[in-house]
Scaffold this motif. Structure first.
Motif, mmCIF file in Angstrom:
data_model
loop_
_atom_site.group_PDB
_atom_site.id
_atom_site.type_symbol
_atom_site.label_atom_id
_atom_site.label_comp_id
_atom_site.label_asym_id
_atom_site.label_seq_id
_atom_site.Cartn_x
_atom_site.Cartn_y
_atom_site.Cartn_z
ATOM 1 N N UNK A 32 42.013 6.399 75.185
ATOM 2 C CA UNK A 32 41.707 5.884 73.846
ATOM 3 C C UNK A 32 42.927 5.207 73.238
ATOM 4 N N UNK A 33 44.105 5.817 73.419
ATOM 5 C CA UNK A 33 45.339 5.239 72.887
ATOM 6 C C UNK A 33 45.645 3.906 73.545
ATOM 7 N N UNK A 34 45.477 3.832 74.856
ATOM 8 C CA UNK A 34 45.777 2.596 75.583
ATOM 9 C C UNK A 34 44.836 1.464 75.201
ATOM 10 N N UNK A 35 43.570 1.797 74.932
ATOM 11 C CA UNK A 35 42.561 0.775 74.631
ATOM 12 C C UNK A 35 42.465 0.461 73.151
ATOM 13 N N UNK A 36 43.142 1.238 72.314
ATOM 14 C CA UNK A 36 43.049 1.036 70.879
ATOM 15 C C UNK A 36 41.675 1.393 70.338
ATOM 16 N N UNK A 37 41.010 2.353 70.973
ATOM 17 C CA UNK A 37 39.684 2.799 70.560
ATOM 18 C C UNK A 37 39.755 4.273 70.187
ATOM 19 N N UNK A 38 38.694 4.775 69.554
ATOM 20 C CA UNK A 38 38.654 6.186 69.211
ATOM 21 C C UNK A 38 38.330 7.017 70.441
ATOM 22 N N UNK A 39 38.710 8.279 70.387
ATOM 23 C CA UNK A 39 38.406 9.169 71.505
ATOM 24 C C UNK A 39 36.887 9.339 71.651
ATOM 25 N N UNK A 40 36.180 9.310 70.506
ATOM 26 C CA UNK A 40 34.721 9.441 70.549
ATOM 27 C C UNK A 40 34.082 8.265 71.286
ATOM 28 N N UNK A 41 34.651 7.063 71.104
ATOM 29 C CA UNK A 41 34.122 5.880 71.786
ATOM 30 C C UNK A 41 34.337 6.008 73.296
ATOM 31 N N UNK A 42 35.540 6.424 73.690
ATOM 32 C CA UNK A 42 35.827 6.601 75.115
ATOM 33 C C UNK A 42 34.912 7.661 75.712
ATOM 34 N N UNK A 43 34.712 8.764 74.977
ATOM 35 C CA UNK A 43 33.839 9.823 75.482
ATOM 36 C C UNK A 43 32.413 9.322 75.638
ATOM 37 N N UNK A 44 31.955 8.481 74.721
ATOM 38 C CA UNK A 44 30.601 7.932 74.804
ATOM 39 C C UNK A 44 30.438 7.053 76.039
ATOM 40 N N UNK A 45 31.467 6.255 76.347
ATOM 41 C CA UNK A 45 31.421 5.416 77.551
ATOM 42 C C UNK A 45 31.357 6.296 78.799
#
Length: 286
Positions: A32-45
């Motif tokens: 999430x930090x590397x992509x500049x996205x939230x952890x929730x977004x990464x978890x959803x993917x």
């Protein structure tokens, strides 16, 4: 929109990991930090990947998300490569361009982590490159670059603290050359780079998520201003398994004389290849 961008980036990351024979994704928080996205977004993917059988999750200290041997994108003939070779970032040695723009132009999501930003006296090597004495002070900036959430390079930049006052008080995650131009009125007019094969020592390997001894490409760079004076000395370490160098040479008459593409697969202590490229041309901000 953020979900779609993260989904595309992690899809490409999955394909690259698979092609390199790697199965484990970075931790959700790190990705999430590397992509500049939230952890929730990464978890959803990753939830979507798991539902489609692309990944499986393991609980516990050594757990995480692991590829299940299913390619997340349709595999066409153009994507079938030799073992251990995935998509590589193209680094054109004929262009003076920065990593973020280079990545974005090739369809990658670019990320940066600032490891350290300090003021110090220059070493002999840095002082010679920047024409400074050992009593002068330089700003030293250490950053890791990411492409689609996976490490690409480790960069160390040195500039004169007198010429660029209060530099380390600025945001350092974006374009340094753009910052130099806008805040300090310094525009790069030329660069000289030398390239050689290297191997990753333990501390560098840890920052890049590699194994000690993995192959790297070491780029040493000196940038000059409109007066030909050096103002930047940098050493960049690119992952050799993710980087391809390209260079084209033209005759004075303008006809293409040769073109070369260099891909470094392995590097040992006994293997050293050096190339020097000088470019003086209109600059594209990194």
């Amino acid at each position: 929109m953020i979900y779609d961008v993260a989904h595309q980036a992690i899809t490409r990351l999955a394909a690259d990991l698979s092609a390199r024979g790697q199965v484990k994704f970075p931790p959700e928080r790190e990705l999430a930090l590397r992509l500049g996205a939230s952890r929730a977004t990464v978890r959803k993917v990753l939830d979507d990947f798991e539902a489609r059988g692309v990944v499986h999750r393991v609980q516990g200290r050594a757990g995480g998300a692991f590829l299940s041997g299913v390619d997340p994108t349709p595999r066409g003939p153009e994507r079938v490569g030799s073992p251990g070779q995935g998509r590589k970032v193209q680094r054109n040695l004929n262009e003076v361009s920065g990593v973020p723009q280079m990545l974005i132009s090739q369809g990658y999501s670019a990320g940066t982590r600032v490891i350290a930003a300090t003021l110090e006296h220059p070493s002999a090597q840095v002082g010679d490159a920047l024409r400074l004495s050992v009593d002068d002070v330089v700003a030293s900036i250490l950053r890791v670059r990411f492409a689609d959430g996976d490490s690409l390079s480790l960069e160390r930049m040195y500039v004169s603290a007198l010429r660029f006052p209060a530099l380390i008080e600025n945001s350092l995650s974006g374009s340094m050359y753009e910052l130099f131009a806008q805040r300090y009125g310094v525009v790069v007019e030329g660069v000289q780079e030398s390239i050689e094969a290297a191997i990753a020592p333990a501390d560098v390997a840890a920052l890049l998520g590699l194994q000690t001894g993995d192959p790297l490409l070491r780029l040493t760079r000196i940038a000059t201003d409109a007066d030909g004076d050096p103002f930047e000395f940098s050493v960049d370490l690119f992952r050799a398994d993710r980087t391809r160098l390209t260079v084209s040479t033209r005759t004075p008459g303008g006809r293409v004389r040769s073109a070369a593409t260099t891909t470094t697969k392995t590097a040992t202590a006994a293997m050293t290849t050096t190339t020097t490229t000088t470019a003086t041309q209109p600059f594209t901000h990194p």
